[in-house]
Design a protein around this motif. Sequence first.
Motif, PDB file in Angstrom:
ATOM      1  N   ALA A  62       0.752  -0.900   0.147  1.00  0.00           N
ATOM      2  CA  ALA A  62      -0.134   0.155   0.046  1.00  0.00           C
ATOM      3  C   ALA A  62       0.634   1.406  -0.009  1.00  0.00           C
ATOM      4  CB  ALA A  62      -0.917   0.159   1.219  1.00  0.00           C
ATOM      5  N   PRO A  63       0.356   2.405  -0.310  1.00  0.00           N
ATOM      6  CA  PRO A  63       1.067   3.732  -0.336  1.00  0.00           C
ATOM      7  C   PRO A  63       1.611   4.142   1.167  1.00  0.00           C
ATOM      8  CG  PRO A  63      -0.914   3.729  -1.831  1.00  0.00           C
ATOM      9  CD  PRO A  63      -1.036   2.616  -0.854  1.00  0.00           C
ATOM     10  N   PRO A  64       2.618   4.896   1.222  1.00  0.00           N
ATOM     11  CA  PRO A  64       3.081   5.175   2.446  1.00  0.00           C
ATOM     12  C   PRO A  64       1.979   5.881   3.461  1.00  0.00           C
ATOM     13  CG  PRO A  64       4.457   6.119   0.674  1.00  0.00           C
ATOM     14  CD  PRO A  64       3.270   5.597   0.033  1.00  0.00           C
TER      15      PRO A  64
END
Length: 265
Positions: A66-68
Motif C-alpha cells: 500500500a502507499p506510504p
Amino acid sequence: MLQNIRPGYVETLGPGGPELVAAKPSLIYCNIGAFGRTGPFSTRPGYDPLMQAFGGIMSVTGEEGAPPVRVGPSIVDMGTGMWAVIGILAALQRRHATGGGGVADVSLFETATALMSLLAAHYLSSGELPRKLGSATVGIVPYRAYRTADGEDLVIAAGNDALFHKFCEVLGREEWTRDPRFVSNPERVRTQAALYALIEPLVATRTRAEWIAALDAAGVPCAPVQDVRQMLEHEQTRALDLVQPMPRGQMRLLGLPVSFDGERP
C-alpha cells in the motif's frame, strides 16, 4: 533558554547558545532543530510528516504493497519535545554537581531515527530491509490484530512460547504447539503467513467480547482496537483521572501522563 526558530535564522538575531553560555556559564541553552546542528541538511526546515518520511517511519507503517502512511499522532514533534526535556533535565543535574551549564541540541530527524532504533538494528544485524507489517511487529509471532465475528478488531499478543501455548488452548488447537513450523518463536516468524492464515478464520467465529473474556481467563494479553471516544470513556481512563477540566471554561483535555505522589498535575 529554549529556541525553536527556523534553522540558521537565530544566528542573525544575535548571540547563539555558545556565546550566551560563555557570558553566563550556568546557563542551559537548548536548540530544537529540524535536521540537526550539523551536516548538509542542517539549515533545512522540517515538520513532523517530513521526518516520518525522511526518517524511515513511513516505510514500515501500513499494509504491504500500500502507499506510504503517516502515523496519526505527531510522534516526531512530541518525541522531540520529550528529548528536549530529557536533555535539559540532564544538564540541570550536571549543573547541580558542577555549577556549569551548556548547550543541548535535539532535532526532529534525530528523534525519528531513535524511534526507528529496533528496526534499524534489525537491518544492521541481518541486512534485510524491514517491511510493512500492518498491525504486526518485527520478530514476534503471533502478535497482531484480528477481525472478530461482530466486525470489531482485537489485538492479541502471544509474545513468547508459553503465551503461544495458552493461545492455542483457547483456540482449541493444542496440536499447533507440536507442529515443527510453530514450535518456537523463530520458527513462527519464518512461517508467520501460514500461521496467521490458520488463526484468522478461527478468530472470526466469535465476537470480540467473547474472545476478550476467554483470553483474559487464560492469561493471554489482548486489547480491543478502540476509537478516541471509547478510549476517553473507558473505565481505566476514568480511574486514572486522565481527562481533566480546564481551570476556566467548559473544555476538557487530557492531562499529563505522569503523577507525583499519587497526584496528577
